[in-house]
Every structure is written in structure tokens, then in C-alpha cells.
Scaffold this active site. Structure first.
Site, mmCIF file in Angstrom:
data_model
loop_
_atom_site.group_PDB
_atom_site.id
_atom_site.type_symbol
_atom_site.label_atom_id
_atom_site.label_comp_id
_atom_site.label_asym_id
_atom_site.label_seq_id
_atom_site.Cartn_x
_atom_site.Cartn_y
_atom_site.Cartn_z
ATOM 1 N N GLY A 14 48.738 -27.872 -67.729
ATOM 2 C CA GLY A 14 49.565 -27.771 -66.201
ATOM 3 C C GLY A 14 50.296 -26.749 -66.587
ATOM 4 O O GLY A 14 50.028 -26.179 -67.662
ATOM 5 N N VAL A 16 53.361 -27.136 -67.131
ATOM 6 C CA VAL A 16 54.391 -27.085 -68.103
ATOM 7 C C VAL A 16 53.805 -26.944 -69.656
ATOM 8 O O VAL A 16 53.973 -26.681 -70.508
ATOM 9 C CB VAL A 16 55.194 -28.554 -67.956
ATOM 10 C CG1 VAL A 16 55.830 -28.710 -69.053
ATOM 11 C CG2 VAL A 16 55.734 -28.398 -66.323
ATOM 12 N N SER A 108 61.611 -36.795 -65.456
ATOM 13 C CA SER A 108 61.821 -35.964 -64.657
ATOM 14 C C SER A 108 63.458 -36.125 -63.656
ATOM 15 O O SER A 108 64.001 -37.196 -64.445
ATOM 16 C CB SER A 108 61.493 -36.116 -63.489
ATOM 17 O OG SER A 108 61.466 -35.549 -61.966
ATOM 18 N N SER A 109 64.264 -35.636 -63.257
ATOM 19 C CA SER A 109 65.664 -35.987 -62.934
ATOM 20 C C SER A 109 65.499 -36.627 -61.966
ATOM 21 O O SER A 109 66.037 -37.854 -61.306
ATOM 22 C CB SER A 109 66.296 -34.729 -62.200
ATOM 23 O OG SER A 109 65.398 -33.695 -61.293
ATOM 24 N N CYS A 110 64.287 -36.704 -61.370
ATOM 25 C CA CYS A 110 64.002 -38.544 -60.139
ATOM 26 C C CYS A 110 63.990 -39.629 -61.155
ATOM 27 O O CYS A 110 64.558 -40.933 -60.600
ATOM 28 C CB CYS A 110 63.173 -38.120 -59.348
ATOM 29 S SG CYS A 110 61.399 -38.898 -60.541
ATOM 30 N N TYR A 137 57.466 -42.990 -59.202
ATOM 31 C CA TYR A 137 57.072 -41.863 -60.181
ATOM 32 C C TYR A 137 58.011 -41.928 -60.794
ATOM 33 O O TYR A 137 57.755 -42.158 -62.842
ATOM 34 C CB TYR A 137 57.254 -40.503 -59.866
ATOM 35 C CG TYR A 137 56.672 -39.232 -60.864
ATOM 36 C CD1 TYR A 137 55.967 -38.826 -61.637
ATOM 37 C CD2 TYR A 137 57.968 -38.944 -61.406
ATOM 38 C CE1 TYR A 137 55.929 -38.086 -62.421
ATOM 39 C CE2 TYR A 137 58.386 -37.743 -62.110
ATOM 40 C CZ TYR A 137 56.613 -37.236 -63.302
ATOM 41 O OH TYR A 137 56.892 -36.444 -63.860
ATOM 42 N N LYS A 141 58.470 -42.933 -64.912
ATOM 43 C CA LYS A 141 58.786 -41.926 -66.348
ATOM 44 C C LYS A 141 60.238 -43.222 -66.926
ATOM 45 O O LYS A 141 60.528 -42.624 -68.206
ATOM 46 C CB LYS A 141 59.924 -40.592 -65.595
ATOM 47 C CG LYS A 141 58.174 -39.736 -64.992
ATOM 48 C CD LYS A 141 57.647 -39.612 -66.414
ATOM 49 C CE LYS A 141 56.638 -38.301 -66.333
ATOM 50 N NZ LYS A 141 56.176 -38.263 -67.444
ATOM 51 N N ASN A 166 64.316 -29.600 -60.984
ATOM 52 C CA ASN A 166 62.936 -28.945 -60.448
ATOM 53 C C ASN A 166 62.376 -27.817 -61.183
ATOM 54 O O ASN A 166 63.429 -26.884 -61.209
ATOM 55 C CB ASN A 166 63.154 -29.122 -58.834
ATOM 56 C CG ASN A 166 63.598 -30.057 -58.487
ATOM 57 O OD1 ASN A 166 63.020 -30.798 -58.253
ATOM 58 N ND2 ASN A 166 65.101 -29.910 -58.044
ATOM 59 N N LEU A 167 61.057 -27.630 -61.167
ATOM 60 C CA LEU A 167 60.329 -27.146 -62.228
ATOM 61 C C LEU A 167 59.675 -25.682 -60.828
ATOM 62 O O LEU A 167 58.885 -26.592 -60.381
ATOM 63 C CB LEU A 167 59.193 -27.478 -62.827
ATOM 64 C CG LEU A 167 60.286 -28.075 -64.788
ATOM 65 C CD1 LEU A 167 59.405 -28.970 -65.199
ATOM 66 C CD2 LEU A 167 61.412 -27.563 -65.110
ATOM 67 N N HIS A 180 55.147 -29.351 -54.917
ATOM 68 C CA HIS A 180 56.771 -29.655 -54.480
ATOM 69 C C HIS A 180 57.639 -28.603 -53.680
ATOM 70 O O HIS A 180 56.678 -27.149 -52.935
ATOM 71 C CB HIS A 180 57.740 -28.754 -55.891
ATOM 72 C CG HIS A 180 57.547 -30.568 -56.267
ATOM 73 N ND1 HIS A 180 56.375 -30.484 -57.793
ATOM 74 C CD2 HIS A 180 57.427 -31.875 -56.887
ATOM 75 C CE1 HIS A 180 56.316 -31.680 -58.277
ATOM 76 N NE2 HIS A 180 57.231 -32.223 -57.843
ATOM 77 N N ASP A 270 64.657 -35.927 -45.415
ATOM 78 C CA ASP A 270 65.931 -34.652 -46.350
ATOM 79 C C ASP A 270 64.981 -35.108 -47.648
ATOM 80 O O ASP A 270 65.665 -34.377 -48.152
ATOM 81 C CB ASP A 270 67.009 -34.727 -46.210
ATOM 82 C CG ASP A 270 67.092 -34.042 -45.302
ATOM 83 O OD1 ASP A 270 66.637 -32.643 -44.592
ATOM 84 O OD2 ASP A 270 67.851 -33.579 -44.141
#
Length: 316
Positions: A14, A16, A108-110, A137, A141, A166-167, A180, A270
Site C-alpha cells: 500500500g 503507507v 488515523s486522526s479520525c 473505521y 482504530k 491525512n496522508l 480521499h 463537509d
């Protein structure tokens, strides 16, 4: 830590995982192990256990996940929750049972609440409700972060979680159905440029603010975490700077060379209004990002141009 230590990178094909593989090779690590999803189904506990028993990796980096944007998360909530739980649980438990010396879990920041104070600090985890469009998701995580924390607390093992913002970058997903925001914009502006500079329609109002990290910066942070024993279990990885989606669109439009109109579809969601990472903890440990957003976008678009013929639609 030796340069010939056996390091297993889950998800090495992938965006990453491949960046981490390149970074480790560039740093002189010579005993890297990877398996494709066909060779090893990480959702299969028995298969993962057998892999650990046979390969005996000393270090595990978990860059494997089912990922996607708002649309994919909305349309496939069960897969995003269950498959990510299966993948990370099998890897974390296997690493624990077979005495892996170091485990790096990528999230992830989410994971942070939708309306958490900005910038996001690690201690804001589990203080409020999540963003509904990607909570499936995020919940998976969060479970991974807590599993690594539990092993660290109960057994004293060096399991650490890194939460990137976000990557984007080489080997990103440019499929408009599942990608994304940043790679989707690159694809849209490129296609519109080749279609007579046709107008580009983007979701939402353009007002939300987002932070973006070039994937090779994340890979550099992983190498740093590998070579240094971090004193805590959870670290944000980002630039500490954000930009509005409208500003991002204009930056990408300029780099791609699209000269048409940008239209905003305010009937579309948004998402989270702002998501900026506080990266003080990782900076205090001696690491910070080094690649600017404009340079990263240019490098990503260059890669896109060189590889666009190989892109395939992702079927979920």
C-alpha cells in the site's frame, strides 16, 4: 536494534507500507518481510498465527487496513469496522504471543472526537462523539490503540501507536469512488484539464480545514519510532499546519494546470469542520515533518502522471 533484525511490514504494497519499506531500505535495514493479501489474509487468525510461528519476526509495523473516503465509509460500514478489527487484532495478538520486541500500530486522526478542541491532542481520545461519516473505521482504530496500550501496561512491551493526519503521496488511491480528498482532486483536475478545462465539481462548501502529510514524512517518523524507545503509547504524526479545502483545491488546480471553473456542491457533506493535529509530543521526542504541502503535491502529481495507465477501479 540491528540492521538485520527481521521486520515484518503488514500492508507493504500500500501507499503507507511501501513508503515505510523504502525508508527502511534507505536506512540500511536488510531483512524486511512482506506478504501480499493473496499470500496472507490478515483477516484469517489461523493464517496469521502460522505466519508468526514460521517467520518469527522481531519487529512488526502494522500499515495494513481497509481504507477509503467519506463515500466508501458511508456505503460499507460493516466492512470498515469488522475487517479492520480482524486485521489489527490478529497482528497485535500474534505479535504478543510470539514475543515480538517492538510493534508499531498506525491509525488515523479520525480517532478523535468530531468537535474536539483544535489542535487535536492525544488526551482528547474518547472524550466525545466521533464524526458519523467515518466512525466505523475510527472505532476499529481506537480499539487497536487501546489493545497496544493494554499490552504495554500489562506486559511492559514496546507497543506504540502513531496517528498520522491525512496522508497522500506515491501509490495513493486515485479511484474517484473510494479515494480521499487530495488524490481525488488531483484526478478530477487532471481529467478536466484533458477535457478542455471543463468545470470541476467538488463536495461541500470548501470551508473545512484539513492538515496533510506527505507519506514519506510518515515513513520517516516510523523509522524514528523504530530506532528510539518512545516513553508513551500514543503519538500524533503531522505537520501542525492546516489549510481550507478551497485553498487545497486552488493549489492542486495550479500544480495540475487546470484553467476551468471550480464549482462547490453544498448539498454534499463537509465532514468534520476542522482537523488539525497537535504534534508537540512527537516534536519533543526529536522528530518533525520536513516536506512542504506544495512540494508534496507536485511530487504526487508527477508520480500520478508516470503511473496513471496502471490505475484500476477498486471493487468493494
Amino acid at each position: 536494534m540491528n540492521k538485520d533484525s527481521k521486520i515484518y511490514i503488514a500492508g507493504h504494497r500500500g501507499m503507507v507500507g511501501s513508503a515505510i519499506w523504502r525508508a527502511l531500505e534507505n536506512s540500511g535495514y536488510s531483512n524486511l518481510v512482506g506478504r501480499t493479501s493473496k499470500e496472507l489474509d490478515l483477516r484469517d487468525q489461523k493464517a496469521v498465527t502460522l505466519f508468526f510461528k514460521e517467520e518469527k519476526p522481531e519487529i512488526v509495523i502494522d500499515a495494513a487496513a481497509r481504507v477509503g473516503g467519506i463515500l466508501a465509509n458511508n456505503d460499507y460500514p460493516y466492512q470498515f469496522l469488522m475487517e479492520n478489527l480482524q486485521i489489527q487484532n490478529n497482528l497485535i495478538d500474534g505479535a504478543h504471543k510470539f514475543d515480538v520486541s517492538k510493534f508499531i500500530f498506525l491509525g488515523s486522526s479520525c480517532i478523535y472526537p468530531k468537535f474536539a478542541p483544535q489542535p487535536l491532542k492525544e488526551e482528547y481520545l474518547l472524550t466525545d462523539s466521533l464524526e458519523p461519516t467515518n466512525e466505523w473505521y475510527a472505532i476499529a482504530k481506537i480499539a487497536g490503540v487501546k489493545a497496544c496500550e493494554a499490552i504495554r501496561k500489562q506486559f511492559g512491551k514496546d507497543f506504540v501507536s502513531l496517528m498520522p493526519t491525512n496522508l497522500y503521496g506515491p501509490f495513493d488511491n486515485f479511484d474517484l469512488k473510494t479515494s480521499h480528498v487530495l488524490p481525488a482532486m488531483i484526478r478530477k483536475f487532471h481529467d478536466a484539464k484533458n477535457n478542455g478545462n471543463a468545470p470541476v465539481t467538488l463536495w461541500g462548501s470548501g470551508s473545512p480545514m484539513r492538515e496533510f502529510l506527505y507519506v514519506e514524512d510518515l515513513a520517516d517518523a516510523v523509522v524514528y519510532a523504530l530506532e528510539n524507545k518512545l516513553p508513551e503509547n500514543l503519538y500524533n504524526i503531522g505537520t501542525g499546519r492546516d489549510i481550507t479545502i478551497k485553498e487545497l483545491a486552488e493549489a492542486i488546480q495550479k500544480i495540475v494546470g487546470h484553467e476551468g471553473e471550480i464549482q462547490w456542491d453544498s448539498t454534499k457533506p463537509d465532514g468534520t469542520p476542522r482537523k488539525l493535529m497537535n504534534v508537540d509530543k512527537m516534536r519533543d521526542q526529536g522528530w518533525k515533518a520536513s516536506i512542504s504541502l506544495s512540494d508534496g503535491i507536485a511530487l504526487t502529481y508527477e508520480w500520478f502522471l508516470q503511473n496513471q495507465e496502471s490505475f484500476k477501479e477498486v471493487k468493494l
